[in-house]
Motif scaffolding. Sequence first.
Motif, PDB file in Angstrom:
ATOM      1  N   LEU A   1      15.108 -18.913 -19.944  1.00 45.37           N
ATOM      2  CA  LEU A   1      14.090 -17.913 -20.297  1.00 45.37           C
ATOM      3  C   LEU A   1      14.397 -16.616 -19.550  1.00 45.37           C
TER       4      LEU A   1
ATOM      5  N   LYS B   1      11.900 -19.978 -10.104  1.00 49.83           N
ATOM      6  CA  LYS B   1      13.087 -19.254 -10.578  1.00 49.83           C
ATOM      7  C   LYS B   1      14.176 -20.220 -11.074  1.00 49.83           C
TER       8      LYS B   1
ATOM      9  N   ILE C   1       4.302 -21.472 -22.325  1.00 46.41           N
ATOM     10  CA  ILE C   1       5.083 -21.210 -21.107  1.00 46.41           C
ATOM     11  C   ILE C   1       4.205 -21.362 -19.873  1.00 46.41           C
TER      12      ILE C   1
ATOM     13  N   VAL D   1       4.427 -23.769 -16.575  1.00 46.75           N
ATOM     14  CA  VAL D   1       4.384 -23.252 -15.196  1.00 46.75           C
ATOM     15  C   VAL D   1       3.316 -24.003 -14.399  1.00 46.75           C
TER      16      VAL D   1
ATOM     17  N   LYS E   1      15.608 -23.305 -18.106  1.00 49.04           N
ATOM     18  CA  LYS E   1      15.003 -23.171 -19.444  1.00 49.04           C
ATOM     19  C   LYS E   1      15.641 -22.036 -20.252  1.00 49.04           C
TER      20      LYS E   1
ATOM     21  N   VAL F   1       8.273 -14.636 -18.394  1.00 54.28           N
ATOM     22  CA  VAL F   1       7.476 -15.526 -17.524  1.00 54.28           C
ATOM     23  C   VAL F   1       6.678 -14.760 -16.459  1.00 54.28           C
TER      24      VAL F   1
ATOM     25  N   PHE G   1      13.178 -13.488 -17.241  1.00 53.19           N
ATOM     26  CA  PHE G   1      12.115 -13.299 -16.241  1.00 53.19           C
ATOM     27  C   PHE G   1      10.954 -12.513 -16.850  1.00 53.19           C
TER      28      PHE G   1
ATOM     29  N   TRP H   1      13.589 -23.126 -12.406  1.00 56.74           N
ATOM     30  CA  TRP H   1      13.070 -23.607 -13.692  1.00 56.74           C
ATOM     31  C   TRP H   1      13.315 -22.568 -14.804  1.00 56.74           C
ATOM     32  N   ILE H   2      13.087 -21.280 -14.513  1.00 55.83           N
ATOM     33  CA  ILE H   2      13.334 -20.207 -15.492  1.00 55.83           C
ATOM     34  C   ILE H   2      14.799 -20.221 -15.916  1.00 55.83           C
TER      35      ILE H   2
END
Length: 504
Positions: free
Chosen positions: A457, A449, A425, A429, A455, A462, A459, A451-452
């Motif tokens: 994912l 954010k 991860i 990033v 994906k 990450v 928070f 991208w999160i």
Amino acid sequence: MSNTVRVRFAPSPTGPLHIGGLRTALFNYLFAKKHNGDFILRIEDTDQNRYVEGAEEYIIDALNWCGIPFDEGPGKEGKFGPYRQSERKSLYKNYALELIEKGMAYYAFDTAERLDFHRKDHEAKGKTFIYNWHNRLKLSNSLSLSPEEVQAKLDAGEDFVIRFKSPQDEELLLNDIIRGEIKIDTNILDDKVLFKSDGMPTYHLANIVDDHLMEITHVIRGEEWLPSLALHQLLYNAFGWDAPQFAHLPLIMKPVGKGKLSKRDGEKGGFPVFPLSWNESEGYREAGFFPEAVVNFLALLGWNPGTEQEIFSLEELVKTFSLDRVHKSGARFDPEKNNWYNQQWLQRKSDEELAELFMKNPSVASRGVETRNDKKYVTKVVSLIKERASFVADFWELGDYFFESPTSYNEKAVKKQWKEDTPQIMNEVMSLLENIDDFTSSNIETIVKDWIGKKELSFGKVMPPFRLVIVGDMKGPHLFDILELIGKKESILRIQKAISSLPN
């Protein structure tokens, strides 16, 4: 007596100025300035055996550091000088002799050995020896001896002191601004020595004479001088002078609330009790306190403004201060509250001023950090971390990661945040950051954010490990603000370093 309010702070140069003495000076200053009056510094150095080199300079430096300079005193000569009692000693004997002529004082020739014998004899009988009306005629003095015997002793150069003749069977009514009316039975007073065999006055005589000659209108001093009030009033009466108004301030108590605050309490509790350092003892200045904070917390030790306000500038204190709101009971010293005052004053400082102080601080200056010389950068750092600081010295611990890449990582945070898939991860990033041209906090935040979200994912998967690799811990301000300040290159290097050094 002068129509202008005139007050004096009259310390003895026997060592460093205690924080209690500084509060006495402050209350005198506030009262004088409130009434457009004069604040005088008088050095009471009649006891040369206890004189300490450098103590006078220390007192003056402490007053100046706090921003409460005197209007008249050593080095600021006015028409009432000199302001050191040792330079006024030729004055006092004539006043002592005047009291003898009036029948209100007398020569006493008793030796130290004879007085010690009387004390021990009284102790053996369960009594306390007091030199006054009940035994003065049995002792060796100008009341019990004939005029010829007295003159013979004086001509022979025998040692003598001059004692005040305390009145018998009188009730003395005294008034104190803080404590109100006080009644004293004069039968319990002893015949205090006014003039010593070494040719120097005692505190009591010099104090009264100087206050009169310097036209002092209000005597604001510590509670420890309350037992001297009766004698001082009697001396004013004896000379036929108008007495100033008296106000006796409450003691500053230990943090536990019982007993007077001492140097030992500071040593035990790890807090200063002096405004400036003295020998091995740290002062408030050296501990990183702002003078405004010291003045603020001292003003509220024993005085209440009558409102909920706690933060006062010196100008506000001058406007608000009044002796009728000073408490009678002792004020508990609270080191933690004092730290809070410093924190409040730190927050009121500009980022630029704090940055300058931080750059001069030994915690930064000794580390060879290049960015410390970039004031613009340091000012931005300070703006992000100052809310969490009580002292400028806290800035390094709060923001060392702005200046140095982490050399270690918080173990608890690693165990909790560094999972099996975290290195992958963080790699992604890192790639994301490499492609950001506008490396500003808001833009980085938007891109990361988004991208999160894409994906899918959480928070939690990450952001905590992201903070860990950048800071080395879970502390610090908004992560994207940190990234913008340290820059793209440094951010990427830190992620690479963490991936290679933390367990996969």
